[in-house]
Design an enzyme around this catalytic site. Structure first.
Site, PDB file in Angstrom:
ATOM      1  N   LYS A  39       0.846  -1.201   0.000  1.00 41.52           N
ATOM      2  CA  LYS A  39       0.000   0.000   0.000  1.00 41.52           C
ATOM      3  C   LYS A  39       0.878   1.247   0.000  1.00 41.52           C
ATOM      4  O   LYS A  39       1.892   1.291   0.711  1.00 41.52           O
ATOM      5  CB  LYS A  39      -0.887  -0.025   1.246  1.00 41.52           C
ATOM      6  CG  LYS A  39      -1.917   1.101   1.306  1.00 41.52           C
ATOM      7  CD  LYS A  39      -2.747   0.994   2.584  1.00 41.52           C
ATOM      8  CE  LYS A  39      -3.893   1.988   2.609  1.00 41.52           C
ATOM      9  NZ  LYS A  39      -4.695   1.901   3.858  1.00 41.52           N
TER      10      LYS A  39
ATOM     11  N   SER B  71      -9.686   1.822   2.849  1.00 42.20           N
ATOM     12  CA  SER B  71      -8.833   2.611   1.997  1.00 42.20           C
ATOM     13  C   SER B  71      -7.782   1.786   1.238  1.00 42.20           C
ATOM     14  O   SER B  71      -7.220   2.275   0.261  1.00 42.20           O
ATOM     15  CB  SER B  71      -8.104   3.669   2.827  1.00 42.20           C
ATOM     16  OG  SER B  71      -7.254   3.059   3.775  1.00 42.20           O
TER      17      SER B  71
ATOM     18  N   SER C 206      -9.774  -0.518   7.045  1.00 43.26           N
ATOM     19  CA  SER C 206      -9.201  -0.364   5.703  1.00 43.26           C
ATOM     20  C   SER C 206      -8.508  -1.583   5.122  1.00 43.26           C
ATOM     21  O   SER C 206      -8.173  -1.576   3.940  1.00 43.26           O
ATOM     22  CB  SER C 206      -8.226   0.798   5.677  1.00 43.26           C
ATOM     23  OG  SER C 206      -8.940   1.983   5.531  1.00 43.26           O
TER      24      SER C 206
HETATM   25  N1  GLN Z   1     -12.973   4.195   6.355  1.00 41.24           N
HETATM   26  C1  GLN Z   1     -12.383   4.629   7.578  1.00 41.24           C
HETATM   27  C2  GLN Z   1     -11.987   6.073   7.493  1.00 41.24           C
HETATM   28  O1  GLN Z   1     -12.279   6.685   6.513  1.00 41.24           O
HETATM   29  C3  GLN Z   1     -11.235   3.747   7.942  1.00 41.24           C
HETATM   30  C4  GLN Z   1      -9.995   4.086   7.245  1.00 41.24           C
HETATM   31  C5  GLN Z   1      -8.834   3.207   7.597  1.00 41.24           C
HETATM   32  O2  GLN Z   1      -8.974   2.162   8.223  1.00 41.24           O
HETATM   33  N2  GLN Z   1      -7.669   3.678   7.257  1.00 41.24           N
HETATM   34  O3  GLN Z   1     -11.420   6.620   8.360  1.00 41.24           O
END
Ligand code: GLN
Length: 513
Positions: free
Chosen positions: A89, A164, A188
Site C-alpha cells: 500500500k 482505503s 481499511s
Molecule cells: N474508512 C475509515 C476512514 O475513513 C477507515 C480508514 C482506515 O482504516 N484507514 O477513516
C-alpha cells in the site's frame, strides 16, 4: 515468457503453491515476477497500482533465482518468501521508491528508508512489485479519495473495491500480486478484502511495527496482510510481526506460530479442532439498521456452517456499539490533524508557488490547500476543532471515554461467554462508484462493524463467505481476543477449508493472459 501449467491456472496460484514450485525449480522467480508485472500492465485499468517498480523487482527476482540455483531448498530456510512477488500500500514507506499516500502533497516523496514491515518482507526474500492505490492518507472506504485515480472492483468494474487499501485488495483479487500489505485504522484492510473477495487481517494493536507507515491515527493504525487464503495471510503475518525499537507501541510478544503452515497444505481434519468453540454473535450487529438482508442471510449461513463443524453459537451483547462510530470520527480526525501538521511545504512535501509578497502563513495555507484533497481537509478541520480549547472536554475527552466503554464490552464478552466473535465485515457488498461520494456520513456508516475492533485494539480477519445475487463477494469478520491471532487464523482456516468460496475467480481476471 515460458508458459507453465501453473501460471495458466490462476485458480491454484497463491503464495504457498508458488513457493512449492519455486523450491522444486518448476518455476523461476523472474518468470513469476514478469508474469505479475505483465498482468499489472495489462490490467492497468483496474487502478490497482500507483507506482510499479519493474526494474528493481526484476533485479531482486534474478538474485532470488541465483540463490535458489546455488543453495537449493536451503535458501528458503533463511528466506521463507524467496521469489514471492508482493504489493505494498502506498501508505507504507519503501526505500528509493515513491510513496505518495495517494496525496498530491506527497506526490514526489521518495523515502530514504523502508518501513519495518517492508524491510522484513524483503529480508525474507519477498519481491516488491510496486505501490498500491488507496484513499488519500487512508481516509475513506471506497478508494475514491485517491488524488490520482479511483480503483475498480474486479468482480464488477462499475463498483468500488472498498477502501482505503483498495489497490492492495484489487492487486490480490485480480492476481496482480501474490499478496499485499494494507493498513487498517477503522477497517481499511478488512472492508476492501470483503468487497474484493479476499482475506484481510488487522493484527492486534502493537503486533506489527508502525515504523514507516505514514501516520493517520496513531493509536488505531496497524499494518496487516491481504492475501488469497488464510495460510498466505498467516505466513505474511508471521514475517512482519514483532517488537521494533523504532516503534515504542510495538509489543514484546513473540510472532504467532502457525503449525498448519508446515502441513504442505494437507487438508487437516478440522471438525475436531473447533469442537466446543464458543462463537459470540453480537446481537447489536446482526439486527443493526443498515445491514443488507442478503448480507445477513449469507452471514447466518456461515454461522450455521460453524455449528455443523462443531462450534457453539452464543448470542452476546456489545451494548456500547452505538457509540463507536461517533467516537472514531472524533478520535481519528483529532490524531490526523496532529499527524498531518508536518506537511507544511517546508519539512515535507509540496510547496505551492508563492509570490514574494506572501507571508510564511500564506505559504503554509496555499501549500496545504493545494496539497490535501477534500476529505483530508474535512478531517483536519474536524480534528482541529475537537482538540481546541473549550471543545476538548466536550468532544475529544468524551470520545476517549466512549472508546473505553467499547473496549470493555469486548473484554467482558471474551471473559464471560465466547472464544471468538463472528459478524459481517461490512453491512453491504461493494457499492457503485460515485454512489456515496457526496454523502460522507453514508460512507462512514460502512465502517460500523470494523471500527469497534480498532477502538479496542483487537485482531480481526475478513474471509470470503459467499456471494450475493449480483455475484458480489461477501466477507465474514472473525474477531479474536487480544494477541490471539493463532486461534483466530486457525478458526478462519477451518472455515475456509470446508467451503469453496476462496476458489472463485473474478470475471475480469480470466480475460488475461
Ligand atoms: N474508512 C475509515 C476512514 O475513513 C477507515 C480508514 C482506515 O482504516 N484507514 O477513516
Amino acid at each position: 515468457m515460458k508458459s507453465t501449467s501453473m501460471l495458466d491456472d490462476l485458480s491454484i496460484l497463491n503464495i504457498q503453491s508458488s513457493l512449492r514450485k519455486l523450491k522444486e525449480k518448476k518455476i523461476g522467480a523472474l518468470e513469476l515476477t514478469d508474469f505479475f508485472l505483465n498482468r499489472a500492465k495489462k490490467l492497468e485499468a483496474l487502478g490497482a497500482y500507483i507506482t510499479l517498480d519493474p526494474e528493481q523487482a526484476r533485479k531482486e527476482a534474478a538474485l532470488a533465482d541465483h540463490l535458489i540455483a546455488t543453495e537449493g531448498k536451503d535458501a528458503f530456510i533463511k528466506k521463507p518468501l524467496l521469489g514471492v512477488p508482493l504489493a505494498i500500500k502506498d501508505m507504507i514507506c519503501t526505500k528509493d521508491l515513491k510513496t505518495t499516500a495517494a496525496s498530491l502533497i506527497l506526490e514526489n516523496f521518495i523515502p530514504p528508508y523502508d518501513a519495518t514491515a517492508v524491510a522484513k518482507l524483503k529480508a525474507a526474500g519477498g519481491i516488491i512489485l510496486g505501490k498500491t492505490n488507496m484513499d488519500e492518507f487512508a481516509m475513506g472506504s471506497s478508494n475514491e479519495n485517491s488524488a490520482f485515480f479511483a480503483a475498480c472492483n474486479p468482480w464488477d468494474t462499475s463498483r468500488v473495491p472498498g477502501g482505503s487499501s483498495g489497490g492492495s485488495a484489487v492487486a490480490v483479487a485480480a492476481r496482480l500480486a501474490l499478496g499485499a500489505l494494507g493498513t487498517d485504522t477503522g477497517g481499511s484492510i478488512r472492508q476492501p478484502a470483503a468487497f474484493s473477495g479476499i482475506v484481510g487481517l488487522k493484527p492486534t494493536y502493537g503486533r506489527v511495527s508502525r515504523y514507516g507507515a505514514i501516520a493517520f491515527a496513531s493509536s488505531l493504525d496497524q499494518i496487516g496482510p491481504m492475501a488469497l487464503n488464510v495460510d498466505d495471510a498467516s505466513l505474511l503475518l508471521s514475517i512482519i510481526s514483532g517488537e521494533d525499537q523504532h516503534d515504542s507501541t510495538s509489543a514484546a510478544v513473540a510472532p504467532p506460530k502457525f503449525n498448519f503452515l508446515n502441513s504442505e497444505n494437507k487438508e487437516q481434519s478440522p471438525s475436531s479442532s473447533i469442537k466446543g468453540l464458543r462463537i459470540g454473535v453480537p446481537k447489536e450487529y446482526m439486527s443493526a439498521a443498515g445491514i443488507n438482508p442478503e448480507v445477513e442471510k449469507i452471514i447466518r449461513a456461515a454461522l450455521e456452517k460453524f455449528v455443523e463443524l462443531g462450534a457453539r453459537l452464543v448470542e452476546i451483547s456489545l451494548p456500547n456499539t452505538n457509540l463507536a462510530l461517533a467516537a472514531y470520527y472524533i478520535i481519528a480526525p483529532a490524531e490526523a490533524s496532529s499527524n498531518l501538521a508536518r506537511y507544511d511545504g517546508v519539512r515535507y512535501g509540496r510547496r505551492a508557488k508563492i509570490s514574494p509578497k506572501d507571508s510564511l502563513f500564506e505559504m503554509y495555507a496555499k501549500s496545504r490547500g493545494e496539497g490535501f484533497g477534500r476529505e483530508v481537509r474535512r478531517r483536519i478541520v474536524i480534528g482541529t476543532y475537537v482538540l481546541s480549547s473549550g471543545y476538548y472536554d466536550a468532544y475529544y475527552l468524551q470520545a476517549l471515554k466512549a472508546r473505553r466503554l467499547v473496549f470493555e464490552d469486548f473484554v467482558k464478552a471474551f471473559q464471560d461467554c465466547c472464544d471468538i466473535i463472528a459478524c459481517p465485515t461490512s453491512p453491504t457488498t461493494a457499492f457503485k462508484l460515485n454512489e456515496k461520494t457526496s454523502d460522507p456520513v453514508a460512507m462512514y456508516l460502512n465502517d460500523i462493524y470494523t471500527i469497534p475492533v480498532n477502538l479496542a485494539g483487537l485482531p480481526a480477519i475478513s474471509i470470503p463467505c459467499g456471494f450475493d445475487s449480483q455475484k458480489l463477494p461477501c466477507g465474514l469478520q472473525l474477531i479474536g481476543n487480544a494477541w490471539d491471532e493463532e486461534r483466530l487464523l486457525k478458526v478462519a482456516k477451518i472455515y475456509e477449508s470446508n467451503t469453496g468460496w476462496k476458489d472463485r475467480l473474478p470475471p475480469t481476471v480470466e480475460v488475461l493472459p
